[in-house]
Design a protein around this motif. Structure first.
Motif, mmCIF file in Angstrom:
data_model
loop_
_atom_site.group_PDB
_atom_site.id
_atom_site.type_symbol
_atom_site.label_atom_id
_atom_site.label_comp_id
_atom_site.label_asym_id
_atom_site.label_seq_id
_atom_site.Cartn_x
_atom_site.Cartn_y
_atom_site.Cartn_z
ATOM 1 N N PHE A 67 0.841 -1.194 0.000
ATOM 2 C CA PHE A 67 0.000 0.000 0.000
ATOM 3 C C PHE A 67 0.877 1.246 0.000
ATOM 4 O O PHE A 67 1.905 1.296 0.663
ATOM 5 C CB PHE A 67 -0.934 0.005 1.214
ATOM 6 C CG PHE A 67 -1.972 -1.073 1.164
ATOM 7 C CD1 PHE A 67 -3.127 -0.910 0.415
ATOM 8 C CD2 PHE A 67 -1.777 -2.261 1.841
ATOM 9 C CE1 PHE A 67 -4.079 -1.910 0.342
ATOM 10 C CE2 PHE A 67 -2.726 -3.266 1.785
ATOM 11 C CZ PHE A 67 -3.880 -3.096 1.041
ATOM 12 N N ILE B 136 -3.528 5.564 0.256
ATOM 13 C CA ILE B 136 -4.488 5.257 1.326
ATOM 14 C C ILE B 136 -4.806 6.476 2.176
ATOM 15 O O ILE B 136 -5.754 6.447 2.962
ATOM 16 C CB ILE B 136 -4.030 4.087 2.214
ATOM 17 C CG1 ILE B 136 -2.747 4.420 2.972
ATOM 18 C CG2 ILE B 136 -3.891 2.813 1.399
ATOM 19 C CD1 ILE B 136 -2.365 3.393 4.029
ATOM 20 N N ASN C 138 -9.992 1.776 -0.611
ATOM 21 C CA ASN C 138 -8.621 1.351 -0.334
ATOM 22 C C ASN C 138 -8.371 1.256 1.170
ATOM 23 O O ASN C 138 -7.743 0.310 1.651
ATOM 24 C CB ASN C 138 -7.646 2.336 -0.997
ATOM 25 C CG ASN C 138 -6.366 1.698 -1.448
ATOM 26 O OD1 ASN C 138 -6.148 0.504 -1.292
ATOM 27 N ND2 ASN C 138 -5.494 2.505 -1.999
ATOM 28 N N ARG C 139 -8.877 2.222 1.927
ATOM 29 C CA ARG C 139 -8.721 2.175 3.382
ATOM 30 C C ARG C 139 -9.492 0.997 3.979
ATOM 31 O O ARG C 139 -9.022 0.347 4.916
ATOM 32 C CB ARG C 139 -9.157 3.500 4.015
ATOM 33 C CG ARG C 139 -8.105 4.592 3.851
ATOM 34 C CD ARG C 139 -8.404 5.807 4.702
ATOM 35 N NE ARG C 139 -9.613 6.501 4.285
ATOM 36 C CZ ARG C 139 -9.659 7.393 3.293
ATOM 37 N NH1 ARG C 139 -8.565 7.691 2.616
ATOM 38 N NH2 ARG C 139 -10.786 7.979 2.979
ATOM 39 N N VAL D 100 -7.341 -2.019 3.528
ATOM 40 C CA VAL D 100 -6.257 -2.050 4.514
ATOM 41 C C VAL D 100 -6.781 -2.550 5.862
ATOM 42 O O VAL D 100 -6.154 -3.391 6.513
ATOM 43 C CB VAL D 100 -5.606 -0.656 4.679
ATOM 44 C CG1 VAL D 100 -4.654 -0.635 5.859
ATOM 45 C CG2 VAL D 100 -4.894 -0.239 3.408
ATOM 46 N N ILE E 208 0.944 -7.086 4.910
ATOM 47 C CA ILE E 208 1.031 -5.737 4.340
ATOM 48 C C ILE E 208 2.478 -5.311 4.160
ATOM 49 O O ILE E 208 3.327 -5.544 5.016
ATOM 50 C CB ILE E 208 0.287 -4.728 5.245
ATOM 51 C CG1 ILE E 208 -1.225 -4.994 5.197
ATOM 52 C CG2 ILE E 208 0.592 -3.287 4.836
ATOM 53 C CD1 ILE E 208 -2.054 -4.103 6.119
ATOM 54 N N ILE F 163 -1.916 3.218 8.298
ATOM 55 C CA ILE F 163 -2.223 1.804 8.515
ATOM 56 C C ILE F 163 -2.448 1.546 9.998
ATOM 57 O O ILE F 163 -3.387 0.841 10.378
ATOM 58 C CB ILE F 163 -1.117 0.908 7.923
ATOM 59 C CG1 ILE F 163 -1.189 0.983 6.385
ATOM 60 C CG2 ILE F 163 -1.251 -0.534 8.410
ATOM 61 C CD1 ILE F 163 -0.037 0.337 5.657
ATOM 62 N N HIS G 64 -5.901 0.154 11.716
ATOM 63 C CA HIS G 64 -5.880 -1.098 12.475
ATOM 64 C C HIS G 64 -6.070 -0.870 13.976
ATOM 65 O O HIS G 64 -6.024 -1.826 14.749
ATOM 66 C CB HIS G 64 -4.577 -1.860 12.210
ATOM 67 C CG HIS G 64 -4.610 -2.667 10.961
ATOM 68 N ND1 HIS G 64 -4.856 -4.021 10.956
ATOM 69 C CD2 HIS G 64 -4.454 -2.313 9.658
ATOM 70 C CE1 HIS G 64 -4.840 -4.471 9.720
ATOM 71 N NE2 HIS G 64 -4.600 -3.453 8.906
#
Length: 147
Positions: free
Chosen positions: A66, A70, A78-79, A82, A90, A121, A125
């Protein structure tokens, strides 16, 4: 593309794939010509979550790269991708000279922007320490490239 796969097999090197708007063709060719154990980098990923999930299921040594894309305002899909991909699959990318993350969008992209991609990212997450993302993605590079 088939020739690229064959060369990668002959030289026992990782396969780097940059395919856009060719999800079904890529899956079909990969299943037919690429061993499931191949180390693969799905580069500059902006395709569907479903495509990413199929590729990861078929190729357990595949990681998805990525870029700063993003961070773009309109990169909702796209997000979401992820968010739904495990951190151990990743890779962080710049894809210079394009794909610079916000707030540097439109400028030449370079490796110095990797921490901004990692921050996004981490945020997606729910990870507070960006170093966890950086460390895991470094381990992923070793897994795919052996360096």
């Amino acid at each position: 593309f088939i020739e690229q796969i064959e060369i990668s097999k002959q030289l026992v090197l990782p396969l780097v794939i940059h395919a856009r708007e060719a999800e079904n063709d890529t899956i079909e060719i990969m299943k037919r010509y690429c061993p499931s154990t191949k180390r693969i980098h799905l580069h500059c990923f902006t395709d569907s979550l479903k495509y990413g999930q199929i590729m990861m299921k078929e190729f357990p040594n595949l990681c998805i790269g990525f870029t700063g894309a993003i961070t773009f305002k309109n990169a909702h899909n796209n997000r979401n991708t992820v968010k739904n991909i495990s951190l151990d699959r990743i890779l962080l990318e710049t894809d210079g000279p394009y794909m610079s993350p916000v707030p540097y969008r439109g400028k030449v992209s370079h490796p110095g922007y990797i921490p901004l991609v990692a921050e996004q990212i981490a945020k997606l997450h729910g990870i507070n320490d960006v170093n966890k993302v950086l460390k895991q993605c470094r381990q992923n590079v070793v897994k795919v490239y052996g360096v």
